[in-house]
Design a protein around this motif. Structure first.
Motif, PDB file in Angstrom:
ATOM      1  N   LEU A  56     -14.757  26.772  -0.428  1.00 35.41           N
ATOM      2  CA  LEU A  56     -14.032  27.824  -1.133  1.00 35.41           C
ATOM      3  C   LEU A  56     -14.409  27.842  -2.609  1.00 35.41           C
ATOM      4  O   LEU A  56     -14.850  26.822  -3.159  1.00 35.41           O
ATOM      5  N   PRO A  57     -14.224  28.984  -3.289  1.00 38.23           N
ATOM      6  CA  PRO A  57     -14.338  28.996  -4.753  1.00 38.23           C
ATOM      7  C   PRO A  57     -13.279  28.080  -5.368  1.00 38.23           C
ATOM      8  O   PRO A  57     -12.164  27.964  -4.846  1.00 38.23           O
ATOM      9  N   ALA A  58     -13.618  27.410  -6.446  1.00 36.46           N
ATOM     10  CA  ALA A  58     -12.721  26.412  -7.036  1.00 36.46           C
ATOM     11  C   ALA A  58     -11.388  27.003  -7.459  1.00 36.46           C
ATOM     12  O   ALA A  58     -10.353  26.331  -7.388  1.00 36.46           O
ATOM     13  N   GLU A  59     -11.375  28.270  -7.877  1.00 37.13           N
ATOM     14  CA  GLU A  59     -10.143  28.875  -8.377  1.00 37.13           C
ATOM     15  C   GLU A  59      -9.261  29.434  -7.253  1.00 37.13           C
ATOM     16  O   GLU A  59      -8.124  29.850  -7.510  1.00 37.13           O
ATOM     17  N   GLN A  60      -9.743  29.426  -6.026  1.00 37.45           N
ATOM     18  CA  GLN A  60      -8.969  29.980  -4.912  1.00 37.45           C
ATOM     19  C   GLN A  60      -7.957  28.948  -4.429  1.00 37.45           C
ATOM     20  O   GLN A  60      -8.311  27.883  -3.927  1.00 37.45           O
ATOM     21  N   ALA A  61      -6.673  29.284  -4.544  1.00 37.61           N
ATOM     22  CA  ALA A  61      -5.620  28.327  -4.242  1.00 37.61           C
ATOM     23  C   ALA A  61      -5.395  28.157  -2.744  1.00 37.61           C
ATOM     24  O   ALA A  61      -5.196  27.045  -2.262  1.00 37.61           O
ATOM     25  N   HIS A  62      -5.412  29.252  -1.988  1.00 41.23           N
ATOM     26  CA  HIS A  62      -5.122  29.198  -0.555  1.00 41.23           C
ATOM     27  C   HIS A  62      -6.401  29.432   0.251  1.00 41.23           C
ATOM     28  O   HIS A  62      -7.193  30.325  -0.051  1.00 41.23           O
ATOM     29  N   CYS A  63      -6.570  28.617   1.269  1.00 41.53           N
ATOM     30  CA  CYS A  63      -7.736  28.749   2.147  1.00 41.53           C
ATOM     31  C   CYS A  63      -7.543  29.956   3.068  1.00 41.53           C
ATOM     32  O   CYS A  63      -6.512  30.049   3.751  1.00 41.53           O
ATOM     33  N   PRO A  64      -8.509  30.877   3.135  1.00 37.87           N
ATOM     34  CA  PRO A  64      -8.370  32.038   4.016  1.00 37.87           C
ATOM     35  C   PRO A  64      -8.378  31.668   5.496  1.00 37.87           C
ATOM     36  O   PRO A  64      -7.871  32.426   6.319  1.00 37.87           O
TER      37      PRO A  64
END
Length: 415
Positions: free
Chosen positions: A232-240
């Motif tokens: 995931l991108p580092a700034e993405q808090a929740h995993c899709p």
């Protein structure tokens, strides 16, 4: 090698050292290893679903048989006591040791059964939605560290040596069925590929920028989902993919790890001072601690059993607390880290994760002996409060090791 995330190249971000690797096509029974910390990233299995279903069904069948018949029996002073697996929880509950009942039922029976059922469900061609399959895999991720069937069997074997001092032991059909259950369960767990199931739910790569294999994720501004291992991108808090919330590093959980280590150390003192087993003989009660059991076995000439109990109940808990404390110190204090030091710390952490559960052997020994030796005031064995403290130490140290983020070991390594 630089490659866009839209390509057919498959990547894996190591959950131990954060190195991004490009995965080749893995043939049957081969595996991909992280070149930095030697952690297994993926394993090839040609007929993973078919084999997992076969092993899981066989394991559940053997467990059902083991619960339906007499497990072991013992003849004491002319009386024969039969023990069924389910009787252990009943007897401990009657003695008001609900915590020990939960340890036995959850870790030996419920957790393995749920894992096997999840493996069967997700590997069968059932009309499950991706959301249902996702929920099952999240539950699988939470339970897989808490199965202790093989440790219970080791406790049973150790208890045989102690039980010979009370009477004649008999092994019944359910004992062999439970042995087969453990074999099939371990085989199904090894065969089952969580990565393959998660990839069927969704792709593991949610990064839109080019990825560079051979570089660590934090330098590419990407992170790993610790539940489904998606990139995931580092700034993405929740995993899709699994909807779990996470961060680039779980550094704040170090405080929890340290707090749990302090708690386990404080509980370890009464666990050794108080008795773990009470013996009622001819109306007279005597209590024995963990070290008393080791000394007794050594004096009786049962040196292998004494060493097993001493290692599992004394050495391993102490070393685990010391090792996790040293791992926290390594992350928080040591600034310059060589690759060799990081590799040693990584191996130490993997060893702590592996051996931590085995301290539960003594608790299962107490459970088996207490369930079997019941002959009124003539001779009876009961668990004591020390067993509760010791079980708490094992569980708390296991939670502490799971909260520790091993990627922090490698973050300040420049090599």
């Amino acid at each position: 090698m630089v490659c866009n995330s839209e390509s057919t190249v498959h990547y894996a971000l190591c959950y131990h050292c954060d190195l991004l690797s490009e995965l080749p096509a893995i043939t049957n029974h081969y595996k991909a290893i992280c070149p930095r910390c030697h952690t297994r990233l993926a394993r090839g299995s040609l007929n993973m679903k078919r084999d997992t279903i076969i092993y899981s069904v066989c394991a559940l069948t053997m467990l059902l048989l083991a619960c339906c018949f007499i497990f072991i029996n013992i003849r004491v002073v002319g009386n024969t006591n039969n023990l069924n697996l389910l009787n252990i929880s009943d007897i401990l509950y009657q003695d008001n040791y609900v915590s020990l009942v939960l340890v036995f039922v959850l870790f030996v029976l419920v957790s393995p059964v749920l894992l096997l059922l999840i493996q069967i469900i997700v590997c069968c061609e059932l009309p499950l939605s991706k959301f249902r399959k996702r929920d099952l895999m999240i539950l699988y991720d939470k339970l897989q560290h808490w199965t202790m069937s093989e440790i219970f069997m080791a406790g049973v074997l150790v208890s045989f040596v102690k039980l010979t001092n009370y009477g004649d032991i008999g092994i019944n059909q359910a004992f062999w069925a439970f042995c087969l259950f453990i074999i099939w369960q371990l085989k199904s767990t090894i065969t089952f590929s969580t990565r393959q199931i998660w990839d069927e739910i969704a792709s593991n790569n949610f990064v839109k920028t080019p990825l560079v294999a051979g570089r660590i994720g934090i330098r590419q501004n990407i992170r790993l989902c610790l539940c489904c291992h998606a990139i995931l991108p580092a700034e993405q808090a929740h995993c899709p993919r699994c909807k779990r919330k996470g961060k680039l590093r779980e550094r704040d959980k170090l405080q929890w790890t340290i707090a749990l280590l302090i708690t386990s150390f404080l509980l370890y003192i009464p666990a050794n001072l108080f008795g773990i087993m009470n013996t009622l003989f001819l109306g007279s009660t005597s209590s024995s601690t963990i070290i008393d059991g080791v000394i007794y076995m050594w004096q009786e000439g049962d040196y292998p059993v004494a060493l097993v109990i001493f290692t599992a109940s004394i050495i391993i808990p102490v070393l685990k607390i010391i090792a996790l404390t040293w791992l926290c110190y390594f992350v928080l204090v040591i600034r310059r880290k060589t690759r060799n030091e990081c590799m040693k710390m990584s191996r130490l952490y993997k060893m702590v994760e592996f051996i931590g559960r085995w301290s539960m052997i003594d608790i299962f020994v107490v459970a088996v002996i207490s369930a079997l030796i019941r002959n009124g005031e003539l001779i009876s064995v009961y668990p004591d409060i020390g067993a509760v403290f010791f079980a708490a130490v094992v569980v708390i140290t296991m939670i502490a090791s799971h909260l520790y983020d091993s990627r922090l070991i490698w973050d300040r390594h420049k090599g």
